[in-house]
Design an enzyme around this catalytic site. Structure first.
Site, mmCIF file in Angstrom:
data_model
loop_
_atom_site.group_PDB
_atom_site.id
_atom_site.type_symbol
_atom_site.label_atom_id
_atom_site.label_comp_id
_atom_site.label_asym_id
_atom_site.label_seq_id
_atom_site.Cartn_x
_atom_site.Cartn_y
_atom_site.Cartn_z
ATOM 1 N N SER A 287 0.859 -1.186 0.000
ATOM 2 C CA SER A 287 0.000 0.000 0.000
ATOM 3 C C SER A 287 0.894 1.233 0.000
ATOM 4 O O SER A 287 2.103 1.139 0.228
ATOM 5 C CB SER A 287 -0.914 -0.021 1.235
ATOM 6 O OG SER A 287 -1.745 1.124 1.276
ATOM 7 N N CYS A 288 0.306 2.399 -0.265
ATOM 8 C CA CYS A 288 1.073 3.658 -0.220
ATOM 9 C C CYS A 288 0.073 4.793 -0.100
ATOM 10 O O CYS A 288 -0.919 4.669 0.613
ATOM 11 C CB CYS A 288 1.965 3.804 -1.455
ATOM 12 S SG CYS A 288 1.090 3.832 -3.034
ATOM 13 N N GLY A 289 0.285 5.895 -0.803
ATOM 14 C CA GLY A 289 -0.662 6.996 -0.760
ATOM 15 C C GLY A 289 -1.815 6.807 -1.730
ATOM 16 O O GLY A 289 -2.986 6.868 -1.342
#
Length: 333
Positions: A287-289
């Site tokens: 996951s990330c932004g």
């Protein structure tokens, strides 16, 4: 007699007969070097997948129109080939919409596709994952991207390009999405998972995982954002992270030239974060932004031999904006 070509992890090959370059291309772990790409350019299909963060004030499309690595290079807009009705930016479109965009770009599954970007290693990884999620496995990423190509002294094509083909693939995707929505009526589907659902996770999957812990989660954002010590760049998105997740900032996997570090170095980084990379470990979801740099982490794990790393497509923008989603702050639990 010429020496026979031998393959290596990064797609480099020794001098030899060109007949086996396809075997070399397909046997490496997702990356190829600029040297290999330049030597075999005539047998490769180059795709510029450059996308920049909004605050960079740059246009990947505009830069492509001015120059590209090869005259026949296509441009894939990873932001626009998406479900524009989704809750978070550039989430995957319906499978038929992705295929319509690829047809407009004149790309075929049998092509030896090389994706790159102008940051070195950024949105090209997202393009690689998008292709894989739709069953296009014959795709590799140019290690170091356009900057590495230039640093090696290789020529670029600087002839002017119009927007026609770029707009055509965007329009093709949008038209297919409109048809999908019209056919669905009121029951509009969201959270498209391509054709390989094991590579894509949704918010519902992540929430369920809070209880059953069926997969590991790794967050590619910087440590301050992960710990909730700084404001998120998108308005309304809370600070913190998904409970139980680990943190590996995507930049830790790259060297100063924006090329991937060695597999041993990356494995040490992943394992130091608390991720289990052993053969019998739970699957890993990145996951990330907004689902872009998570793909760099997924590519790094793929390089380390971890198969079928999934990406949470909506990532923290989708999760963090929902007040009903539990979050954690501080260091990983």
């Amino acid at each position: 007699m010429e020496a026979r070509r031998t393959s290596s992890d990064d797609g480099r090959a020794s001098a030899g007969d060109d007949d086996d370059f396809v075997e070399t291309f397909r046997s490496n772990r997702a990356l190829i070097s600029c040297a290999f790409a330049r030597e075999h350019a005539d047998g490769l299909t180059f795709v510029d997948a450059s996308w920049h963060m909004p605050d960079a004030k740059r246009s990947g499309r505009g830069e492509y129109m001015k120059s590209r690595l090869r005259p026949e290079t296509r441009f894939l807009d990873v932001d626009a080939v998406s479900d524009r009705d989704a809750r978070a930016p550039h989430q995957l479109p319906a499978p038929e919409a992705f295929e319509a965009a690829m047809e407009a770009l004149r790309l075929k599954r049998s092509d030896n596709i090389v994706v790159y970007d102008r940051n070195g290693m950024f949105s090209a990884a997202r393009a690689w994952w998008m292709f894989r999620a739709h069953g296009w496995d014959n795709v590799r990423v140019l290690d170091g991207g356009a900057p590495a190509w230039r640093a090696a002294g290789y020529d670029e094509d600087e002839s002017a390009k119009g927007e026609e083909e770029i707009l055509a693939h965007i329009d093709a995707c949008a038209a297919a999405m409109r048809t999908r929505r019209e056919n669905e009526g009121e029951a509009k589907s969201t959270d498209f998972k391509g054709t390989r659902e094991e590579l894509v996770k949704t918010k519902a999957d992540v929430l369920k995982n809070l209880d059953d812990r069926s997969f590991q989660v790794v967050d590619a954002r910087g440590a301050a954002r992960f710990r909730g010590e700084t404001k998120e760049p998108r308005e309304g998105v809370r600070s913190g992270h998904i409970p139980g997740s680990r943190n590996v900032f995507f930049g830790e996997l790259l060297d100063d030239e924006k090329k991937f570090k060695s597999i041993d170095e990356m494995r040490r980084t992943f394992e130091a974060s608390g991720l289990d990379l052993s053969a019998g470990a739970r699957p890993i979801v990145a996951s990330c932004g907004t689902g872009v740099t998570a793909c760099i982490v997924a590519l790094g794990l793929h390089r380390c031999g971890v198969e079928n790393v999934a990406v949470y497509d909506g990532s923290w923008t989708e999760y963090g904006i929902d007040p009903e989603c539990p979050l954690a702050t501080g260091h990983p639990e």
